[in-house]
Design an enzyme around this catalytic site. Structure first.
Site, PDB file in Angstrom:
ATOM      1  N   TYR A 288       0.859  -1.185   0.000  1.00  0.00           N
ATOM      2  CA  TYR A 288       0.000   0.000   0.000  1.00  0.00           C
ATOM      3  C   TYR A 288       0.897   1.236   0.000  1.00  0.00           C
ATOM      4  O   TYR A 288       1.559   1.544   1.002  1.00  0.00           O
ATOM      5  CB  TYR A 288      -0.898   0.043   1.228  1.00  0.00           C
ATOM      6  CG  TYR A 288      -1.968  -1.022   1.309  1.00  0.00           C
ATOM      7  CD1 TYR A 288      -2.268  -1.837   0.227  1.00  0.00           C
ATOM      8  CD2 TYR A 288      -2.683  -1.200   2.480  1.00  0.00           C
ATOM      9  CE1 TYR A 288      -3.258  -2.804   0.319  1.00  0.00           C
ATOM     10  CE2 TYR A 288      -3.679  -2.161   2.584  1.00  0.00           C
ATOM     11  CZ  TYR A 288      -3.958  -2.961   1.506  1.00  0.00           C
ATOM     12  OH  TYR A 288      -4.942  -3.921   1.597  1.00  0.00           O
TER      13      TYR A 288
ATOM     14  N   SER B  78     -22.926   3.854   0.352  1.00  0.00           N
ATOM     15  CA  SER B  78     -22.904   5.006   1.247  1.00  0.00           C
ATOM     16  C   SER B  78     -23.558   6.164   0.509  1.00  0.00           C
ATOM     17  O   SER B  78     -24.075   5.995  -0.594  1.00  0.00           O
ATOM     18  CB  SER B  78     -21.460   5.362   1.644  1.00  0.00           C
ATOM     19  OG  SER B  78     -20.774   5.968   0.555  1.00  0.00           O
TER      20      SER B  78
END
Length: 334
Positions: free
Chosen positions: A59, A215
């Site tokens: 990452y 969301s």
């Protein structure tokens, strides 16, 4: 206030908060993130009673691990658990070069992660994907050797299928399988989840909010930056996004009636699937973590669960969860 319930991760794992924090988004996978806010979010998660922090050594090419080290520098080691994925090969331009889980690679990746995280052990260590060139038995055996030497506490897996789970568990106890699981990604229910339960392997579910789709953040159809994962994900493209937002609109009606947000409804649904499923929430802001934390207080009735699943039928989701080249690397999808 530490009030998040703890559950055991699998039959052989540590006790973890009912939800965990996924840190990937703090290192640019969804566009630029604010490092100070990211660190504050990690603190907020721990202060609320969560203790599982999930990362990957690839990452941001190590950025995420170093960010976590800085954020946790003033915390007691026993107050948090680190889950680390390894094996993803990156180029200096951010390109992907496949996965490497040879035993010598396991030791190498682990050495670098320990240094970047500033710790003497990692709580759960897992290959990010199944390496097609290395038997899973060899990879698990190499991590088991690191457990014997004290550098790792538990072994996890990521995005593998039922047969691979069985082979891995025959070598060493596996505490959890990290895999995408949400209202619109329910593929594990047919075979993978039953086998995991048979073997006593917990599920750390990522993508519970489907990278923001479940969301309120994408309902106005934002334009994704080129470095945002969603700019290249089939579910967020053109007609696919239009179709998927229709499902989100149906879910929003239920959320509004209940007085909660879409995200809270999606998290509560995942929590309702069983205490062996621990959602890992990819929050990178304190307000998003607070929203996710509040979902723990939401209890859904059987009628509400049925209405949620009717609003978002799994077979109505448009687009695969990854682009074709990435889908091809998923043992869980074979």
């Amino acid at each position: 206030m530490t009030n998040i319930e703890k559950v055991r991760l699998g039959s052989t794992g540590p006790e973890v908060g009912r939800i965990g924090l996924g840190a990937m988004g703090m290192s640019g996978m969804y566009g630029r993130a604010d490092e100070a806010e990211s660190a504050a979010t990690i603190h907020a998660a721990l202060d609320s009673g969560a203790n599982l922090v999930d990362t990957g050594d690839f990452y941001g090419m190590g950025h995420n691990e170093m960010l976590i080290q800085r954020a946790l520098a003033d915390r007691k080691r026993e107050d948090y658990l680190l889950s680390v994925k390894f094996g993803g090969l990156r180029g200096p331009d951010g390109s992907w070069g496949g996965f490497d889980s040879r035993p010598e690679a396991v030791r190498n990746f682990l050495a670098y992660s320990l240094q970047r995280l500033g710790v003497d052990h990692i709580d759960i260590y897992r290959p990010a994907r199944l390496d097609p060139n290395v038997p899973i038995e060899e990879t698990v055996g190499a991590i088991a050797d690191m457990i014997e030497k004290g550098y790792v506490r538990h072994i996890g897996l990521s995005e593998v299928g039922a047969e691979t789970l069985k082979r891995a568990a025959a070598v060493h106890p596996i505490v959890d399988l990290q895999i995408e699981y949400s209202l619109i990604s329910r593929g594990i229910e047919a075979e993978i989840l039953p086998v995991a339960r048979e073997l006593g392997i917990g599920i750390t579910a990522y993508g519970v909010l489907s990278r923001g789709l479940l969301s309120d953040s994408l309902r106005d159809r934002p334009t994704f930056a080129a470095d945002d994962f969603r700019a290249h994900s089939p579910r967020f493209q053109g007609d696919n996004l239009t179709a998927n937002l229709r499902l989100v609109d149906a879910l929003a009606d239920i959320a509004t009636a209940r007085g909660v947000t879409i995200a809270q409804l999606a998290i509560a649904w995942a929590l309702s699937r069983g205490t062996d499923i621990v959602p890992v929430i990819g929050a990178r802001r304190r307000d998003r973590w607070a929203e996710a934390r509040a979902a723990l207080d939401l209890r859904l009735t059987e009628a509400e669960l049925a209405a949620i699943e009717a609003a978002v039928p799994a077979d109505r989701v448009a687009g695969e969860r990854y682009a074709a080249p990435q889908m091809a690397t998923l043992d869980s999808e074979r």
